[in-house]
Design an enzyme around this catalytic site. Structure first.
Site: not given
Length: 396
Positions: A325-326, A328-330
Site C-alpha cells: 500500500m505504501g 502504491w502511493h508512491g
C-alpha cells in the site's frame, strides 16, 4: 475544449443534475435508459479527459482496450484451464501500466509517464479484481459491453470507491422498484449535501485557509514545535473531509443512477483501535487489499506450510499488505514509512488485544474513550508522515 474536474465546483453539479434528469425519470418508471446513460458517460469522460488533457484521454483509451482484451483473454483461457502461471502473468500485465506510472516519476526526477491518467489506480483495482474472481470461478461469463460499462462508470472513475464487478452487475440485472429507488434518491440527496459540507466548507477551511498559515509558521520555527503539532491535526482533518466529501459525491451520484456503490468512510476517527480504523477508512480500498492480497498471501503460506505460527503468519501478511500500500502511493520514503508504520501499528494492536484477553483487563466507557483518543493520535501522526511535510521540514 474545456476540461472538467469531477466534483470540483458547484457548477459541475448543476449541469450534472440536469443531465441526470432523464435517467431519474426513467428509473422512477422502472426503466433504465441505457443508450442515454452510455452517451452521458461518454460526454463526461470527454469533458474530463479532453482539451489540454487529451494525452490522458488517449492513455485512458489505450489502457481500457488493453485491460479489456486481457480480461477477455484470461477468461477464455480459464474456461479450459486453470494454470497458476498464466494467472500470475495476467495479474502482472494488468498492474504493469500502474507500476510504470508509479516508477517513472521516481527515476525521471518527477516527470509523469505518458501512460498516466486520472483514476488509473482505481481502474486497475477493478481489473485485477475481475481477473482474480475469474480465477476463482466466480465470473463465469464475459461481456465486452458490461466490462466497459463497469470500468468506465463515470461517478467513480477518478478516485473510487472501488466497486466489485459482480455487485455492480447485479444492480443492473435486477429491476429497480419505485419504492426502493425513492429510498436511494433520498440517500443520494443526503450524501451529496453531506459531501458539500465536507468538501466545500470543512475541507476548504482546514486545507485552503488554515493549513497554509500553519505550515508557514511551522517552517519558520523549524524542527519539532507546536506548529508542527497543529499541522498534524489540520492536515488530517483536511485529508479526511476532502476525500470523504469526494467519496460521498461519487456514491450519491451513483445512487441517483440506480447503482448502490459502496460507502467509503464510516466514522473512522471513532475507531477504538487501528484495525477497526481500517475497517472504517477508505473501506473499498481496505477490503480490496484484504481480500485480494492479505487473505491470498496468508492462504498461500498456510497451504505451502511455509509459516506454521499463526501470529507470525498474520504479521507477515500485515507487513506485506501495508508495504505494498505504501509503494502504491508512491516511491518516496515517507509513503513507504507510512505503510510500514501502519503495519507495525496493527501488529502492536493484535499483541495488545491478545494481552487484554489473556489478563482480562477492564473494559468500560473510560477505557473505550482512551482507546479512541489513542487511535486518533496514532492515525494523525501517520498522516503527518504521509503528507511529506517532514521531508520539507527536515531534509530540504
Amino acid at each position: 475544449m474545456i476540461n472538467v474536474q469531477p466534483y470540483a465546483t458547484p457548477t459541475y453539479f448543476v449541469w450534472l443534475f440536469l443531465a441526470l434528469v432523464p435517467l431519474i425519470i426513467g428509473l422512477l418508471k422502472g426503466k433504465r435508459f441505457m443508450l442515454y446513460e452510455v452517451v452521458l458517460n461518454f460526454v463526461i469522460l470527454v469533458l474530463t479527459f479532453g482539451g489540454s488533457k487529451w494525452h490522458e484521454g488517449v492513455a485512458l483509451i489505450c489502457y481500457v482496450i488493453f485491460e479489456t482484451l486481457l480480461i477477455w483473454g484470461y477468461h477464455t483461457y480459464r474456461q479450459k484451464k486453470n494454470g497458476t502461471f498464466i494467472f500470475c502473468v495476467a495479474v502482472f500485465l494488468a498492474i504493469l501500466p500502474l507500476v510504470i506510472v508509479k516508477i517513472v516519476p521516481a527515476i525521471q526526477m518527477g516527470k509523469t509517464s505518458i501512460l498516466g491518467f486520472l483514476g488509473i489506480s482505481y481502474l486497475t483495482f477493478k481489473v485485477v479484481g475481475m481477473i482474480m474472481e475469474t480465477r476463482d470461478g466466480m465470473l463465469k461469463e464475459f461481456s465486452f459491453l458490461k466490462t466497459l460499462h463497469f470500468i468506465l462508470f463515470f461517478p467513480t472513475i477518478s478516485s473510487g470507491p472501488i466497486d466489485r464487478y459482480r455487485r455492480f452487475s447485479r444492480d443492473y440485472a435486477k429491476p429497480l422498484k419505485k419504492d426502493k429507488y425513492l429510498d436511494m434518491l433520498q440517500k443520494a440527496v443526503f450524501y451529496i449535501f453531506l459531501g458539500f459540507l465536507y468538501k466545500f466548507l470543512l475541507a476548504y477551511f482546514f486545507g485552503s485557509y488554515l493549513l497554509p498559515i500553519i505550515s508557514k509558521h511551522a517552517l519558520v520555527h523549524g524542527g519539532i514545535s507546536w506548529w508542527l503539532v497543529a499541522y498534524t491535526y489540520c492536515y488530517s482533518m483536511d485529508l479526511f473531509f476532502d476525500f470523504a466529501g469526494y467519496s460521498l459525491f461519487a456514491v450519491g451520484i451513483s445512487y441517483m443512477m440506480g447503482v448502490a456503490t459502496p460507502i467509503n468512510f464510516n466514522k473512522p476517527f471513532a475507531a477504538p483501535n487501528i484495525k477497526e480504523f481500517w475497517n472504517r477508512w477508505h473501506m473499498s480500498l481496505s477490503f480490496w487489499f484484504r481480500d485480494y492480497i492479505y487473505m491470498r498471501l496468508v492462504f498461500f503460506l498456510m497451504k505451502k506450510k511455509l509459516v506454521k505460527n499463526k501470529v507470525t503468519l498474520a504479521n507477515l501478511g500485515y507487513l506485506t499488505l501495508f508495504l505494498i500500500m505504501g509503494f502504491w502511493h508512491g516511491l518516496t520514503w515517507y509513503y513507504i514509512v507510512y505503510g510500514l508504520y501502519h503495519a507495525l501499528a496493527i501488529i502492536t494492536c493484535d499483541a495488545w488485544i491478545r494481552f487484554k484477553k489473556k489478563h482480562q483487563l477492564p473494559s468500560n466507557h473510560f477505557t473505550k474513550a482512551l482507546a479512541i483518543f489513542t487511535t486518533f493520535n496514532v492515525v494523525c501522526f501517520s498522516f503527518l508522515i504521509f503528507s511529506g511535510f517532514l521531508d520539507t521540514l527536515f531534509f530540504k
